[in-house]
Design a protein around this motif. Sequence first.
Motif, mmCIF file in Angstrom:
data_model
loop_
_atom_site.group_PDB
_atom_site.id
_atom_site.type_symbol
_atom_site.label_atom_id
_atom_site.label_comp_id
_atom_site.label_asym_id
_atom_site.label_seq_id
_atom_site.Cartn_x
_atom_site.Cartn_y
_atom_site.Cartn_z
ATOM 1 N N LYS A 179 -17.764 -5.857 -12.931
ATOM 2 C CA LYS A 179 -16.492 -5.141 -12.920
ATOM 3 C C LYS A 179 -15.574 -5.552 -14.067
ATOM 4 C CE LYS A 179 -16.259 -4.229 -7.921
ATOM 5 N NZ LYS A 179 -15.444 -4.415 -6.699
ATOM 6 N N LEU A 180 -15.874 -6.683 -14.710
ATOM 7 C CA LEU A 180 -15.023 -7.190 -15.778
ATOM 8 C C LEU A 180 -15.833 -7.389 -17.051
ATOM 9 C CD1 LEU A 180 -12.951 -9.898 -13.834
ATOM 10 C CD2 LEU A 180 -12.149 -7.652 -14.570
ATOM 11 N N ALA A 181 -15.206 -7.180 -18.174
ATOM 12 C CA ALA A 181 -15.848 -7.379 -19.471
ATOM 13 C C ALA A 181 -15.338 -8.666 -20.100
ATOM 14 C CB ALA A 181 -15.563 -6.200 -20.389
ATOM 15 N N ALA A 182 -16.239 -9.562 -20.428
ATOM 16 C CA ALA A 182 -15.867 -10.831 -21.043
ATOM 17 C C ALA A 182 -15.346 -10.615 -22.456
ATOM 18 C CB ALA A 182 -17.063 -11.771 -21.056
ATOM 19 N N THR A 183 -14.433 -11.484 -22.888
ATOM 20 C CA THR A 183 -13.892 -11.475 -24.251
ATOM 21 C C THR A 183 -13.817 -12.925 -24.727
ATOM 22 O OG1 THR A 183 -11.580 -11.721 -23.559
ATOM 23 C CG2 THR A 183 -12.461 -9.473 -23.642
ATOM 24 N N ASN A 184 -13.265 -13.125 -25.920
ATOM 25 C CA ASN A 184 -13.090 -14.491 -26.415
ATOM 26 C C ASN A 184 -12.151 -15.292 -25.530
ATOM 27 O OD1 ASN A 184 -14.767 -13.993 -28.590
ATOM 28 N ND2 ASN A 184 -13.083 -13.433 -29.970
ATOM 29 N N GLN A 185 -11.254 -14.584 -24.872
ATOM 30 C CA GLN A 185 -10.236 -15.233 -24.043
ATOM 31 C C GLN A 185 -10.629 -15.258 -22.561
ATOM 32 O OE1 GLN A 185 -6.448 -13.403 -24.823
ATOM 33 N NE2 GLN A 185 -5.343 -14.695 -23.364
ATOM 34 N N LEU A 186 -11.629 -14.466 -22.200
ATOM 35 C CA LEU A 186 -12.006 -14.305 -20.800
ATOM 36 C C LEU A 186 -13.492 -14.522 -20.581
ATOM 37 C CD1 LEU A 186 -11.468 -13.380 -17.843
ATOM 38 C CD2 LEU A 186 -11.809 -11.020 -18.645
ATOM 39 N N GLN A 187 -13.801 -15.439 -19.680
ATOM 40 C CA GLN A 187 -15.172 -15.660 -19.243
ATOM 41 C C GLN A 187 -15.288 -15.151 -17.809
ATOM 42 O OE1 GLN A 187 -16.455 -19.755 -19.292
ATOM 43 N NE2 GLN A 187 -18.604 -19.258 -18.953
ATOM 44 N N VAL A 188 -16.390 -14.501 -17.502
ATOM 45 C CA VAL A 188 -16.589 -13.928 -16.174
ATOM 46 C C VAL A 188 -17.812 -14.569 -15.525
ATOM 47 C CG1 VAL A 188 -16.886 -11.808 -14.838
ATOM 48 C CG2 VAL A 188 -15.604 -11.758 -16.992
ATOM 49 N N ILE A 189 -17.630 -15.109 -14.317
ATOM 50 C CA ILE A 189 -18.705 -15.815 -13.629
ATOM 51 C C ILE A 189 -18.808 -15.320 -12.188
ATOM 52 C CG2 ILE A 189 -19.482 -18.068 -12.770
ATOM 53 C CD1 ILE A 189 -18.223 -19.352 -15.197
ATOM 54 N N ALA A 190 -20.032 -15.078 -11.756
ATOM 55 C CA ALA A 190 -20.264 -14.682 -10.366
ATOM 56 C C ALA A 190 -20.094 -15.894 -9.460
ATOM 57 C CB ALA A 190 -21.669 -14.116 -10.210
ATOM 58 N N THR A 191 -19.445 -15.700 -8.322
ATOM 59 C CA THR A 191 -19.257 -16.793 -7.381
ATOM 60 C C THR A 191 -19.318 -16.284 -5.956
ATOM 61 O OG1 THR A 191 -17.938 -18.781 -6.963
ATOM 62 C CG2 THR A 191 -16.749 -16.700 -7.093
ATOM 63 N N ASP A 192 -19.550 -17.199 -5.047
ATOM 64 C CA ASP A 192 -19.542 -16.914 -3.613
ATOM 65 C C ASP A 192 -18.709 -18.003 -2.962
ATOM 66 O OD1 ASP A 192 -19.938 -16.428 -0.952
ATOM 67 O OD2 ASP A 192 -22.102 -16.735 -0.968
ATOM 68 N N VAL A 193 -17.512 -17.660 -2.516
ATOM 69 C CA VAL A 193 -16.613 -18.673 -1.957
ATOM 70 C C VAL A 193 -17.148 -19.266 -0.662
ATOM 71 C CG1 VAL A 193 -14.549 -17.705 -3.038
ATOM 72 C CG2 VAL A 193 -15.223 -16.942 -0.748
ATOM 73 N N GLN A 194 -18.165 -18.649 -0.090
ATOM 74 C CA GLN A 194 -18.750 -19.203 1.134
ATOM 75 C C GLN A 194 -19.727 -20.347 0.822
ATOM 76 O OE1 GLN A 194 -17.367 -18.098 3.833
ATOM 77 N NE2 GLN A 194 -16.336 -16.361 2.863
#
Length: 212
Positions: A36-51
Amino acid sequence: MNIAIIGASGFIGSAILTEALSRQHKVTAFVAHPEKLAATNQLQVIATDVQDLQTLSKQLTGFDAIISAFSGHANGDTLRYYVSGISNIIQAARDIQTPRLLVVGGAGSLEVAPGVQVLDTPDFPEAYRASAEGARTALQLLRQETTLNWTMLSPSAMIAPGQRTGHFRLGKDNLLIAADGKSHISVEDYAVAMINELEVPANQYQRFTVGY
């Protein structure tokens, strides 16, 4: 600052993400659906599961601050899923000794009269009760913390897309009512208040609220 935002693709989380990036913070977005998000130089996107507490703790290590915009709305059992998730987020933040944890709260735990919270009023919408109960439980859990540097920001009764004005009022535990008789805040201005608190701490170890 180097910050983590949990739930950065959600309704409130995405507004917080936009505000944080506009102020040149480095952000790592932890989301269930990274596509859902596009990574940039300023933004890293990581999949997580809070459970998954063990993995979550490892992922959240090393940030200047963690902002939780986690929500259980997409899950069938909203209350159970939310309380389980936010409990893990709080425990992970405590275990890794994060410098700060900022949490998106709810309006349901704000007072409309001494000892009377919005959630307990007769007209409270049943459709929002589970998520409101979850947010109230999150506040109770945070207030039990003795070492974690936490802050919760509750919105007004109505939060919706609008304008980023930068002009609003702040309160503590009472629902804010505007001159027009409504309790409302735009999601954009809510995000401004959250990042303001991140940059200039004024509500550590407590909950506060924002409204017009």
